[in-house]
Design a protein around this motif. Structure first.
Motif, mmCIF file in Angstrom:
data_model
loop_
_atom_site.group_PDB
_atom_site.id
_atom_site.type_symbol
_atom_site.label_atom_id
_atom_site.label_comp_id
_atom_site.label_asym_id
_atom_site.label_seq_id
_atom_site.Cartn_x
_atom_site.Cartn_y
_atom_site.Cartn_z
ATOM 1 N N ILE A 1 38.051 40.680 61.211
ATOM 2 C CA ILE A 1 38.332 41.735 60.219
ATOM 3 C C ILE A 1 38.833 41.122 58.921
ATOM 4 C CG2 ILE A 1 39.869 43.679 59.725
ATOM 5 C CD1 ILE A 1 39.590 44.449 62.699
ATOM 6 N N LEU A 2 39.735 40.135 59.030
ATOM 7 C CA LEU A 2 40.237 39.473 57.823
ATOM 8 C C LEU A 2 39.113 38.757 57.072
ATOM 9 C CD1 LEU A 2 43.642 37.972 58.968
ATOM 10 C CD2 LEU A 2 43.264 39.842 57.365
ATOM 11 N N ARG A 3 38.192 38.148 57.790
ATOM 12 C CA ARG A 3 37.081 37.448 57.141
ATOM 13 C C ARG A 3 36.191 38.428 56.384
ATOM 14 N NH1 ARG A 3 34.474 32.622 56.938
ATOM 15 N NH2 ARG A 3 35.821 31.527 58.368
ATOM 16 N N MET A 4 36.045 39.648 56.920
ATOM 17 C CA MET A 4 35.230 40.649 56.214
ATOM 18 C C MET A 4 35.955 41.197 54.990
ATOM 19 S SD MET A 4 33.295 42.858 59.196
ATOM 20 C CE MET A 4 34.765 43.756 59.555
ATOM 21 N N ILE A 5 37.272 41.352 55.069
ATOM 22 C CA ILE A 5 38.028 41.982 53.988
ATOM 23 C C ILE A 5 38.321 41.005 52.856
ATOM 24 C CG2 ILE A 5 40.252 43.029 53.437
ATOM 25 C CD1 ILE A 5 40.232 44.261 56.216
ATOM 26 N N ILE A 6 38.777 39.804 53.191
ATOM 27 C CA ILE A 6 39.207 38.842 52.170
ATOM 28 C C ILE A 6 37.971 38.191 51.545
ATOM 29 C CG2 ILE A 6 40.474 36.685 51.805
ATOM 30 C CD1 ILE A 6 42.398 37.597 53.965
ATOM 31 N N PRO A 7 37.924 38.114 50.223
ATOM 32 C CA PRO A 7 36.712 37.605 49.566
ATOM 33 C C PRO A 7 36.518 36.091 49.655
ATOM 34 C CG PRO A 7 38.373 38.170 47.927
ATOM 35 C CD PRO A 7 38.905 38.599 49.253
ATOM 36 N N PHE A 8 37.480 35.335 50.154
ATOM 37 C CA PHE A 8 37.359 33.881 50.256
ATOM 38 C C PHE A 8 36.655 33.518 51.555
ATOM 39 C CE2 PHE A 8 41.420 34.512 47.897
ATOM 40 C CZ PHE A 8 40.944 34.132 46.652
ATOM 41 N N ARG A 9 35.337 33.653 51.569
ATOM 42 C CA ARG A 9 34.578 33.413 52.800
ATOM 43 C C ARG A 9 34.381 31.932 53.095
ATOM 44 N NH1 ARG A 9 32.381 38.357 54.417
ATOM 45 N NH2 ARG A 9 32.494 39.898 52.772
ATOM 46 N N ASP A 10 34.698 31.061 52.154
ATOM 47 C CA ASP A 10 34.521 29.627 52.369
ATOM 48 C C ASP A 10 35.708 28.988 53.079
ATOM 49 O OD1 ASP A 10 32.098 29.797 51.110
ATOM 50 O OD2 ASP A 10 32.903 29.267 49.133
ATOM 51 N N LEU A 11 36.767 29.741 53.298
ATOM 52 C CA LEU A 11 37.927 29.199 53.999
ATOM 53 C C LEU A 11 37.572 28.926 55.459
ATOM 54 C CD1 LEU A 11 40.829 31.444 52.685
ATOM 55 C CD2 LEU A 11 40.434 29.049 52.174
ATOM 56 N N PRO A 12 38.198 27.935 56.066
ATOM 57 C CA PRO A 12 37.931 27.669 57.490
ATOM 58 C C PRO A 12 38.396 28.830 58.371
ATOM 59 C CG PRO A 12 39.222 25.882 56.500
ATOM 60 C CD PRO A 12 39.090 26.955 55.479
ATOM 61 N N GLN A 13 37.740 28.935 59.502
ATOM 62 C CA GLN A 13 38.061 30.016 60.437
ATOM 63 C C GLN A 13 39.497 29.916 60.938
ATOM 64 O OE1 GLN A 13 36.272 32.614 61.160
ATOM 65 N NE2 GLN A 13 37.515 33.442 62.816
ATOM 66 N N GLY A 14 40.043 28.700 61.020
ATOM 67 C CA GLY A 14 41.399 28.516 61.522
ATOM 68 C C GLY A 14 42.448 29.218 60.683
ATOM 69 N N ILE A 15 42.224 29.330 59.400
ATOM 70 C CA ILE A 15 43.187 30.026 58.530
ATOM 71 C C ILE A 15 43.202 31.519 58.845
ATOM 72 C CG2 ILE A 15 43.674 30.671 56.138
ATOM 73 C CD1 ILE A 15 42.743 27.862 55.373
ATOM 74 N N PHE A 16 42.018 32.089 59.011
ATOM 75 C CA PHE A 16 41.947 33.511 59.370
ATOM 76 C C PHE A 16 42.534 33.749 60.765
ATOM 77 C CE2 PHE A 16 38.433 33.113 56.298
ATOM 78 C CZ PHE A 16 38.846 34.060 55.384
ATOM 79 N N LEU A 17 42.243 32.841 61.686
ATOM 80 C CA LEU A 17 42.770 32.982 63.043
ATOM 81 C C LEU A 17 44.290 32.842 63.061
ATOM 82 C CD1 LEU A 17 41.787 33.472 65.903
ATOM 83 C CD2 LEU A 17 41.622 31.012 66.197
#
Length: 146
Positions: free
Chosen positions: A92-108
C-alpha cells in the motif's frame, strides 16, 4: 561450508547449556526465583478459580503439555500474520508514495513500524488477557510440578 570458528563457538555454547542443566538438575543452581515468579503470576484473581476441581492436577498437566507442544506453532502463526501485515502495508505504501525507486526494504520497515505502533497503541485491549494467560500457565506449571 561452515567456518571452523562458528562450529567451535556453537559447541562451547552447547557445552555451557549442558553444564547449566547438570548443575540445576543436581541442585547446585536453585530455581527459587523462578518458582517465586511463577507463584506471583499464578496468584492473579482471574487464575485462582482454575484447576479447583478434584481432577485439577490432570488438567494442569495437560495444560502444561499442550502449552509446550503448541507454543512453537502459535509463534510461527503469529510471525506469519505479522509478515502478511507488513507485506500488505509495504504494498500500500509503495502505491501511495511517489518514490517508486526506493528499495522494498524501506517500505517494509515503515510498514513494520506502523504495525508496531498500532499494537502498542492498542495494548489496553490485549495486555490483560495476556497476563491472565501467563498466570494460567504459571498455575498449571506449579500444580503439575508439585
Amino acid at each position: 561450508m561452515w567456518p571452523l570458528n562458528l562450529l567451535k563457538r556453537r559447541h562451547w555454547i552447547f557445552l555451557g547449556f549442558c553444564v547449566l542443566f547438570l548443575a540445576s538438575y543436581s541442585g547446585f543452581i536453585s530455581w527459587g526465583k523462578v518458582a517465586q515468579a511463577l507463584e506471583h503470576l499464578a496468584d492473579q484473581p482471574a487464575v485462582r478459580q482454575k484447576f479447583a476441581t478434584p481432577i485439577g492436577r490432570g488438567e494442569a498437566i495437560v495444560t502444561s503439555f499442550m502449552f509446550f507442544l503448541l507454543t512453537p506453532l502459535a509463534l510461527a502463526a503469529a510471525g506469519g500474520v505479522i509478515a502478511l501485515l507488513g507485506a500488505i502495508g509495504a504494498g500500500i505504501l509503495r502505491m501511495i508514495i511517489p518514490f517508486r525507486d526506493l528499495p522494498q526494504g524501506i517500505f517494509l520497515g515503515a510498514a513494520y513500524l506502523g504495525v508496531a505502533i498500532t499494537v502498542w497503541s492498542l495494548r489496553h485491549l490485549w495486555i490483560q488477557p495476556a497476563w491472565e494467560f501467563v498466570g494460567l500457565i504459571a498455575k498449571a506449571l506449579l500444580i503439575a510440578t508439585q
